[in-house]
Design a protein around this motif. Structure first.
Motif, PDB file in Angstrom:
ATOM      1  N   GLY A   1       0.818  -1.214   0.000  1.00 58.77           N
ATOM      2  CA  GLY A   1       0.000   0.000   0.000  1.00 58.77           C
ATOM      3  C   GLY A   1       0.848   1.259   0.000  1.00 58.77           C
ATOM      4  N   ILE A   2       1.898   1.260   0.815  1.00 53.12           N
ATOM      5  CA  ILE A   2       2.801   2.413   0.866  1.00 53.12           C
ATOM      6  C   ILE A   2       3.510   2.601  -0.473  1.00 53.12           C
ATOM      7  CG2 ILE A   2       4.907   3.308   1.932  1.00 53.12           C
ATOM      8  CD1 ILE A   2       4.019   1.930   4.525  1.00 53.12           C
ATOM      9  N   ALA A   3       3.934   1.483  -1.075  1.00 59.23           N
ATOM     10  CA  ALA A   3       4.617   1.560  -2.372  1.00 59.23           C
ATOM     11  C   ALA A   3       3.698   2.142  -3.443  1.00 59.23           C
ATOM     12  CB  ALA A   3       5.102   0.173  -2.784  1.00 59.23           C
ATOM     13  N   VAL A   4       2.460   1.667  -3.484  1.00 60.61           N
ATOM     14  CA  VAL A   4       1.496   2.168  -4.472  1.00 60.61           C
ATOM     15  C   VAL A   4       1.196   3.643  -4.228  1.00 60.61           C
ATOM     16  CG1 VAL A   4      -0.883   1.975  -5.285  1.00 60.61           C
ATOM     17  CG2 VAL A   4       0.468  -0.089  -4.881  1.00 60.61           C
ATOM     18  N   LEU A   5       1.085   4.027  -2.961  1.00 64.72           N
ATOM     19  CA  LEU A   5       0.804   5.423  -2.620  1.00 64.72           C
ATOM     20  C   LEU A   5       1.891   6.353  -3.140  1.00 64.72           C
ATOM     21  CD1 LEU A   5      -0.711   7.665  -1.098  1.00 64.72           C
ATOM     22  CD2 LEU A   5       0.568   7.002   0.960  1.00 64.72           C
ATOM     23  N   PHE A   6       3.145   6.024  -2.849  1.00 63.66           N
ATOM     24  CA  PHE A   6       4.240   6.892  -3.271  1.00 63.66           C
ATOM     25  C   PHE A   6       4.459   6.845  -4.780  1.00 63.66           C
ATOM     26  CE2 PHE A   6       5.233   6.851   1.230  1.00 63.66           C
ATOM     27  CZ  PHE A   6       5.670   8.153   1.442  1.00 63.66           C
ATOM     28  N   LEU A   7       4.171   5.700  -5.391  1.00 60.33           N
ATOM     29  CA  LEU A   7       4.248   5.628  -6.847  1.00 60.33           C
ATOM     30  C   LEU A   7       3.202   6.544  -7.468  1.00 60.33           C
ATOM     31  CD1 LEU A   7       5.342   4.406  -9.458  1.00 60.33           C
ATOM     32  CD2 LEU A   7       3.722   2.513  -9.170  1.00 60.33           C
ATOM     33  N   GLY A   8       2.005   6.518  -6.903  1.00 61.19           N
ATOM     34  CA  GLY A   8       0.950   7.398  -7.395  1.00 61.19           C
ATOM     35  C   GLY A   8       1.307   8.864  -7.231  1.00 61.19           C
ATOM     36  N   LEU A   9       1.882   9.213  -6.077  1.00 57.29           N
ATOM     37  CA  LEU A   9       2.292  10.598  -5.849  1.00 57.29           C
ATOM     38  C   LEU A   9       3.385  11.017  -6.832  1.00 57.29           C
ATOM     39  CD1 LEU A   9       2.403  10.714  -1.932  1.00 57.29           C
ATOM     40  CD2 LEU A   9       0.723  11.794  -3.434  1.00 57.29           C
ATOM     41  N   SER A  10       4.300  10.101  -7.123  1.00 54.23           N
ATOM     42  CA  SER A  10       5.372  10.408  -8.076  1.00 54.23           C
ATOM     43  C   SER A  10       4.808  10.686  -9.465  1.00 54.23           C
ATOM     44  CB  SER A  10       6.367   9.245  -8.139  1.00 54.23           C
ATOM     45  OG  SER A  10       6.967   9.012  -6.890  1.00 54.23           O
ATOM     46  N   ILE A  11       3.833   9.885  -9.864  1.00 46.60           N
ATOM     47  CA  ILE A  11       3.212  10.085 -11.180  1.00 46.60           C
ATOM     48  C   ILE A  11       2.467  11.412 -11.223  1.00 46.60           C
ATOM     49  CG2 ILE A  11       1.446   9.208 -12.754  1.00 46.60           C
ATOM     50  CD1 ILE A  11       2.207   6.391 -11.874  1.00 46.60           C
ATOM     51  N   ILE A  12       1.765  11.727 -10.136  1.00 50.16           N
ATOM     52  CA  ILE A  12       1.023  12.993 -10.078  1.00 50.16           C
ATOM     53  C   ILE A  12       1.975  14.181 -10.167  1.00 50.16           C
ATOM     54  CG2 ILE A  12      -0.385  14.471  -8.591  1.00 50.16           C
ATOM     55  CD1 ILE A  12      -1.724  11.918  -7.546  1.00 50.16           C
ATOM     56  N   PHE A  13       3.071  14.141  -9.402  1.00 51.78           N
ATOM     57  CA  PHE A  13       4.042  15.236  -9.433  1.00 51.78           C
ATOM     58  C   PHE A  13       4.694  15.356 -10.807  1.00 51.78           C
ATOM     59  CE2 PHE A  13       4.560  14.688  -4.629  1.00 51.78           C
ATOM     60  CZ  PHE A  13       3.677  15.732  -4.370  1.00 51.78           C
ATOM     61  N   THR A  14       4.891  14.214 -11.462  1.00 51.88           N
ATOM     62  CA  THR A  14       5.460  14.248 -12.815  1.00 51.88           C
ATOM     63  C   THR A  14       4.511  14.938 -13.777  1.00 51.88           C
ATOM     64  OG1 THR A  14       6.700  12.200 -12.444  1.00 51.88           O
ATOM     65  CG2 THR A  14       6.321  12.845 -14.721  1.00 51.88           C
ATOM     66  N   LEU A  15       3.234  14.622 -13.657  1.00 54.40           N
ATOM     67  CA  LEU A  15       2.236  15.237 -14.532  1.00 54.40           C
ATOM     68  C   LEU A  15       2.096  16.735 -14.274  1.00 54.40           C
ATOM     69  CD1 LEU A  15      -0.545  12.489 -14.383  1.00 54.40           C
ATOM     70  CD2 LEU A  15       0.934  13.028 -16.328  1.00 54.40           C
ATOM     71  N   ILE A  16       2.259  17.126 -13.006  1.00 54.41           N
ATOM     72  CA  ILE A  16       2.061  18.533 -12.643  1.00 54.41           C
ATOM     73  C   ILE A  16       3.288  19.382 -12.948  1.00 54.41           C
ATOM     74  CG2 ILE A  16       1.674  20.125 -10.720  1.00 54.41           C
ATOM     75  CD1 ILE A  16      -0.018  17.973  -9.410  1.00 54.41           C
ATOM     76  N   THR A  17       4.467  18.867 -12.565  1.00 54.99           N
ATOM     77  CA  THR A  17       5.680  19.687 -12.644  1.00 54.99           C
ATOM     78  C   THR A  17       6.610  19.316 -13.784  1.00 54.99           C
ATOM     79  OG1 THR A  17       6.909  18.220 -11.150  1.00 54.99           O
ATOM     80  CG2 THR A  17       5.606  19.984 -10.150  1.00 54.99           C
ATOM     81  N   GLY A  18       6.440  18.143 -14.377  1.00 57.32           N
ATOM     82  CA  GLY A  18       7.357  17.709 -15.422  1.00 57.32           C
ATOM     83  C   GLY A  18       7.274  18.575 -16.662  1.00 57.32           C
ATOM     84  N   THR A  19       8.420  18.950 -17.199  1.00 59.19           N
ATOM     85  CA  THR A  19       8.484  19.727 -18.436  1.00 59.19           C
ATOM     86  C   THR A  19       9.545  19.135 -19.341  1.00 59.19           C
ATOM     87  OG1 THR A  19      10.126  21.271 -17.558  1.00 59.19           O
ATOM     88  CG2 THR A  19       7.802  21.845 -17.246  1.00 59.19           C
ATOM     89  N   ALA A  20       9.406  19.401 -20.603  1.00 59.51           N
ATOM     90  CA  ALA A  20      10.367  18.893 -21.578  1.00 59.51           C
ATOM     91  C   ALA A  20      11.586  19.793 -21.695  1.00 59.51           C
ATOM     92  CB  ALA A  20       9.695  18.767 -22.942  1.00 59.51           C
ATOM     93  N   ASN A  21      11.594  20.921 -20.963  1.00 62.42           N
ATOM     94  CA  ASN A  21      12.690  21.879 -21.079  1.00 62.42           C
ATOM     95  C   ASN A  21      13.607  21.872 -19.865  1.00 62.42           C
ATOM     96  OD1 ASN A  21      11.659  22.840 -23.558  1.00 62.42           O
ATOM     97  ND2 ASN A  21      10.183  24.139 -22.461  1.00 62.42           N
ATOM     98  N   SER A  22      13.554  20.814 -19.084  1.00 63.73           N
ATOM     99  CA  SER A  22      14.358  20.757 -17.863  1.00 63.73           C
ATOM    100  C   SER A  22      15.613  19.915 -18.043  1.00 63.73           C
ATOM    101  CB  SER A  22      13.508  20.178 -16.716  1.00 63.73           C
ATOM    102  OG  SER A  22      13.018  18.896 -17.072  1.00 63.73           O
ATOM    103  N   GLY A  23      16.093  19.834 -19.276  1.00 69.55           N
ATOM    104  CA  GLY A  23      17.300  19.066 -19.530  1.00 69.55           C
ATOM    105  C   GLY A  23      17.029  17.623 -19.872  1.00 69.55           C
ATOM    106  N   HIS A  24      15.773  17.251 -20.010  1.00 69.14           N
ATOM    107  CA  HIS A  24      15.400  15.885 -20.342  1.00 69.14           C
ATOM    108  C   HIS A  24      14.572  15.894 -21.624  1.00 69.14           C
ATOM    109  CE1 HIS A  24      16.735  14.264 -16.447  1.00 69.14           C
ATOM    110  NE2 HIS A  24      16.351  15.433 -15.989  1.00 69.14           N
ATOM    111  N   ALA A  25      14.604  14.802 -22.340  1.00 70.58           N
ATOM    112  CA  ALA A  25      13.900  14.734 -23.617  1.00 70.58           C
ATOM    113  C   ALA A  25      12.392  14.783 -23.433  1.00 70.58           C
ATOM    114  CB  ALA A  25      14.299  13.466 -24.363  1.00 70.58           C
TER     115      ALA A  25
END
Length: 205
Positions: free
Chosen positions: A29-53
């Motif tokens: 449950g903890i693993a799924v929770l933090f995985l979900g949070l990571s995906i959410i943060f990626t969707l919110i803050t992730g950009t293609a101009n931060s040095g990554h493709a």
């Protein structure tokens, strides 16, 4: 009295029971929770101009690093179990059940590994350099592309998963069998099996 004739201490027959299952569920449950949070943060803050493709590049690279860390712990515990029987050691006995619990997490770990295997098979190119189309023109990789192809990489991943899971399951099964029957001869059986098991372990790693 020889070592093989000794009976098991009563404390070695204690099982986690329902508590063990609850801990597994809580951990997942903890693993799924933090995985979900990571995906959410990626969707919110992730950009293609931060040095990554792409905005998923940082997420997947972090995912692979985290997965590799957890896998290294599990495979290390499996190696310790095999070595314990191979050299007839006694120094691992105190933590043997912990090692077995961590080693038998292999199926869950390899299922989690599909999180970067599936994108790779789907054509994601930013995770590994050799996955890029222009890698085919790199003369340094000319003789390695067969080994480094996404399909063969995934096939090896499956083979490694089956091999490590089988080793962990065998030693854990025999260990539980010894708990239930109290048969000290099982230790000798595992000692004999530890030789081929260590060779297989070396091939897989």
């Amino acid at each position: 009295m020889s070592t093989l004739q000794k009976t098991l201490h009563p404390d070695e027959k204690i099982k986690a029971g329902k508590l063990g299952k609850k801990l597994v569920v809580a951990g997942l449950g903890i693993a799924v929770l933090f995985l979900g949070l990571s995906i959410i943060f990626t969707l919110i803050t992730g950009t293609a101009n931060s040095g990554h493709a792409s905005k998923w590049s940082r997420f997947l690279h972090s995912y692979v690093i985290g997965w590799s860390y957890i896998f290294s712990l599990s495979v290390g515990m499996l190696w310790l179990i095999i070595l314990h029987f191979l050299v007839r050691g006694r120094w691992v006995t105190a933590v043997r059940r912990i090692c077995e619990a961590m080693a038998t997490a292999m199926p869950i770990i390899f299922i989690a590994g599909l999180g970067f295997i599936i994108p790779l098979l789907a054509g994601y190119e930013d995770l590994y350099y050799w996955a890029h189309p222009h890698a085919k023109t790199d003369h340094h990789l000319a003789f390695k592309l067969g080994w480094l192809s996404s399909e063969f990489f995934a096939a090896r991943f499956v083979i490694y998963g089956i091999g490590f899971t089988a080793l962990a399951a065998y030693f854990a099964k025999k260990s539980r069998q010894q708990d239930e029957t109290g048969d000290p001869k099982i230790s000798e059986t595992l000692r004999i099996a530890s030789g081929p098991a260590m060779i297989l372990f070396a091939v897989l790693t």
